[in-house]
Design a protein around this motif. Structure first.
Motif, PDB file in Angstrom:
ATOM      1  N   GLU A 246      39.262  13.860 -10.079  1.00 26.74           N
ATOM      2  CA  GLU A 246      38.244  14.907 -10.255  1.00 26.74           C
ATOM      3  C   GLU A 246      38.110  15.742  -8.982  1.00 26.74           C
ATOM      4  OE1 GLU A 246      34.626  14.079 -12.698  1.00 26.74           O
ATOM      5  OE2 GLU A 246      33.553  14.768 -10.928  1.00 26.74           O
ATOM      6  N   THR A 270      33.606  25.462 -20.649  1.00 22.41           N
ATOM      7  CA  THR A 270      34.215  24.598 -19.626  1.00 22.41           C
ATOM      8  C   THR A 270      33.099  23.975 -18.772  1.00 22.41           C
ATOM      9  OG1 THR A 270      35.980  26.258 -19.530  1.00 22.41           O
ATOM     10  CG2 THR A 270      35.984  24.575 -17.798  1.00 22.41           C
ATOM     11  N   ILE A 274      31.926  20.036 -18.293  1.00 23.17           N
ATOM     12  CA  ILE A 274      31.865  19.328 -17.000  1.00 23.17           C
ATOM     13  C   ILE A 274      30.516  18.601 -16.916  1.00 23.17           C
ATOM     14  CG2 ILE A 274      31.751  19.609 -14.478  1.00 23.17           C
ATOM     15  CD1 ILE A 274      33.590  22.103 -14.822  1.00 23.17           C
ATOM     16  N   ILE A 277      30.343  15.516 -19.128  1.00 17.78           N
ATOM     17  CA  ILE A 277      31.063  14.354 -18.585  1.00 17.78           C
ATOM     18  C   ILE A 277      30.279  13.754 -17.414  1.00 17.78           C
ATOM     19  CG2 ILE A 277      33.206  13.635 -17.415  1.00 17.78           C
ATOM     20  CD1 ILE A 277      34.625  15.808 -19.218  1.00 17.78           C
ATOM     21  N   VAL A 289      36.455  14.336 -14.853  1.00 17.35           N
ATOM     22  CA  VAL A 289      36.908  15.660 -15.274  1.00 17.35           C
ATOM     23  C   VAL A 289      38.243  16.024 -14.633  1.00 17.35           C
ATOM     24  CG1 VAL A 289      36.380  18.145 -15.041  1.00 17.35           C
ATOM     25  CG2 VAL A 289      34.514  16.486 -15.370  1.00 17.35           C
ATOM     26  N   VAL A 297      38.949  21.374 -20.936  1.00 16.76           N
ATOM     27  CA  VAL A 297      38.525  20.286 -20.042  1.00 16.76           C
ATOM     28  C   VAL A 297      39.134  18.986 -20.553  1.00 16.76           C
ATOM     29  CG1 VAL A 297      36.554  18.961 -19.188  1.00 16.76           C
ATOM     30  CG2 VAL A 297      36.388  21.438 -19.436  1.00 16.76           C
ATOM     31  N   ALA A 299      38.948  14.874 -20.219  1.00 18.97           N
ATOM     32  CA  ALA A 299      38.170  13.742 -19.698  1.00 18.97           C
ATOM     33  C   ALA A 299      39.112  12.555 -19.550  1.00 18.97           C
ATOM     34  CB  ALA A 299      37.053  13.399 -20.671  1.00 18.97           C
TER      35      ALA A 299
END
Ligand code: DP6
Length: 336
Positions: A246, A270, A274, A277, A289, A297, A299
Motif C-alpha cells: 500500500e 477510487t 480506498i 478498505i 489498497v 482499486v 484490495a
C-alpha cells in the motif's frame, strides 16, 4: 531474404499463447532509458489467474503489413505501430508480416495491466515462431522491450524485476521468487470505470522523471520497499506485505500527482474504495489498497476474508463489478 531461407528460419504455423496480468506489490514507475525501455527501479509482482490474454500469432507471407486484431476489432494505429516495432525488435526487420489476434478477459487500457499480459503472450508466441531461446529469463528480457511490467508476467506466482548493469539491457529481466502454489493471497479488483486512461504509463513515466520534484526520493526509497517485500514473502507475513504494498502504491501516486502538468488516475469511486478498505482495516479485517495507472482499486486480502471484503467493495455505488484473482501461472503456449 530469399523465400527458401525464410521458410527455414521462421515457423509459419499458427501459435496460440496465454499470459496472465500481474499486480505490482512494489511498483515500477520511471525509466533509466526510454529508448531501450530499461526501468529506473526494481519491482515485485504477483501474477493473477483471473486476468488473462490469449494471443494467436502467425507469420503470413501473403500480407503486406502486420494485422493486429484486439478483442475482435482492428487495433488502433498507435497499438499496431507499437506491436510492429516490437516484432521488428524480436524477429528482425526482414521478417515476414504477421497476423495477430489477441483477446483480453478484462477491460483493456484501464489500469489492469493489459500491456503486461498482452506483451507476455505475444513474446511467448513470437519467440517460438522466430526460433528464439525459450529460457524464461531470455523471454522476460524480450517482453520487457514491449512493456516493463510484461517482463514479470512471463513468470507465475511472485516475480521480481531486476535492474541490470548492462547499458544495453541484457540483464534487465524478471526472475521468479516463488511459484503460484507458494502462498495463497487474493486480489479483489473493483472496477469503477472501463474507459481507457488519459495518459499511458510510458508517457506518464517520462513526464514524471522530467518534472516531479519527488522523483529522486522515489528512486532512492525503492530499495527498502523491495527488501521489505522480499522479507514479507519469505516469512509469509501478510500484514507486512500489505503495508509495504500500500505504501509503494500511495508513494507512486503522490509522485505522479506532483508532475507538471499533474496527472491523476483516480475517479471519485477510487477514493471511496480506498476509504472503504481503510474502514475494513480499522474494524479488524486486514485488507490493503493497491492501484496502478488507472482508477480501479485492488484490495489485497487473505482467502478467509474474501467474502467480507468483496461485499464491502460492492457496496460502493460506483463499482461496476469485482473480479477475484488468485496467484496465477506464467506465460505458456497452447499449441506448438
Ligand atoms: C503503474 O509496464 O505499462 O502498472 O514499460 O512503459 O510499458 P511501460 O509501462 P508499464 O507500466 C506499469 C506501471 C504500473 C506499475 C507496475 O506494474 O509496476
Amino acid at each position: 531474404m530469399k523465400e527458401k531461407q525464410r521458410r527455414e528460419k521462421y515457423n509459419f504455423g499458427q501459435l496460440t499463447a496465454v499470459a496472465h496480468s500481474n499486480i505490482a506489490l512494489v511498483k515500477y514507475w520511471g525509466k533509466r532509458s526510454a529508448a531501450k525501455n530499461l526501468p529506473a527501479v526494481g519491482s515485485i509482482s504477483l501474477t493473477l489467474d483471473a486476468l488473462k490474454t490469449e494471443t494467436t500469432f502467425q507469420f503470413d507471407a501473403s500480407l503486406n503489413s502486420d494485422l493486429f486484431i484486439l478483442n475482435e476489432k482492428p487495433a488502433s494505429e498507435f497499438r499496431r505501430n507499437r506491436i510492429t516495432e516490437f516484432l521488428n525488435c524480436l524477429a528482425g526487420t526482414d521478417r515476414p508480416f504477421a497476423r495477430i489476434e489477441s483477446k483480453n478477459s478484462f477491460p483493456t487500457g484501464a489500469g489492469l495491466a493489459s500491456s503486461a499480459s498482452g506483451f507476455a503472450a505475444l513474446t511467448k508466441a513470437v519467440s517460438c515462431a522466430a526460433g528464439l531461446d525459450q529460457n524464461t529469463e531470455s523471454l522476460s528480457t524480450l517482453a520487457r522491450m514491449g512493456s516493463g511490467s510484461a517482463a514479470r508476467s512471463m513468470h507465475g506466482g511472485y516475480a521480481e524485476m531486476k535492474i541490470g548493469d548492462d547499458a544495453g539491457g541484457s540483464d534487465d529481466y524478471a526472475i521468479q521468487l516463488y511459484d503460484e502454489g507458494y502462498w495463497d493471497i487474493r486480489l479483489l479488483v473493483a472496477i469503477v470505470s472501463i474507459g481507457s486512461k488519459e495518459t499511458g504509463s510510458t508517457e506518464g513515466m517520462i513526464r514524471t522523471a522530467e518534472t516531479a520534484p519527488y522523483y529522486k526520493a522515489w528512486i532512492e526509497s525503492s530499495g527498502t520497499d523491495l527488501v521489505d517485500v522480499r522479507r514479507a514473502l519469505a516469512s509469509r507475513n501478510f500484514t507486512r506485505l500489505g503495508e509495504v504494498a500500500e505504501h509503494s502504491c500511495m508513494k507512486m501516486h503522490g509522485l505522479i500527482m506532483s508532475a507538471r502538468p499533474s496527472m491523476l488516475y483516480w475517479e471519485p469511486g477510487t477514493v471511496e474504495l480506498i476509504r472503504t478498505i481503510w474502514d475494513l482495516r480499522s474494524q479488524g479485517t486486514p485488507a490493503y489498497v493497491t492501484i496502478d495507472a488507472g482508477p480501479q482499486v485492488k484490495a489485497i486480502c487473505r482467502p478467509q476474508d474474501v467474502d467480507r471484503v468483496k461485499q464491502a467493495l460492492e457496496s460502493v455505488p460506483d463499482v461496476i463489478r469485482v473480479i477475484e484473482a488468485r496467484p496465477g501461472p506464467g506465460a505458456y503456449l497452447l499449441n506448438k
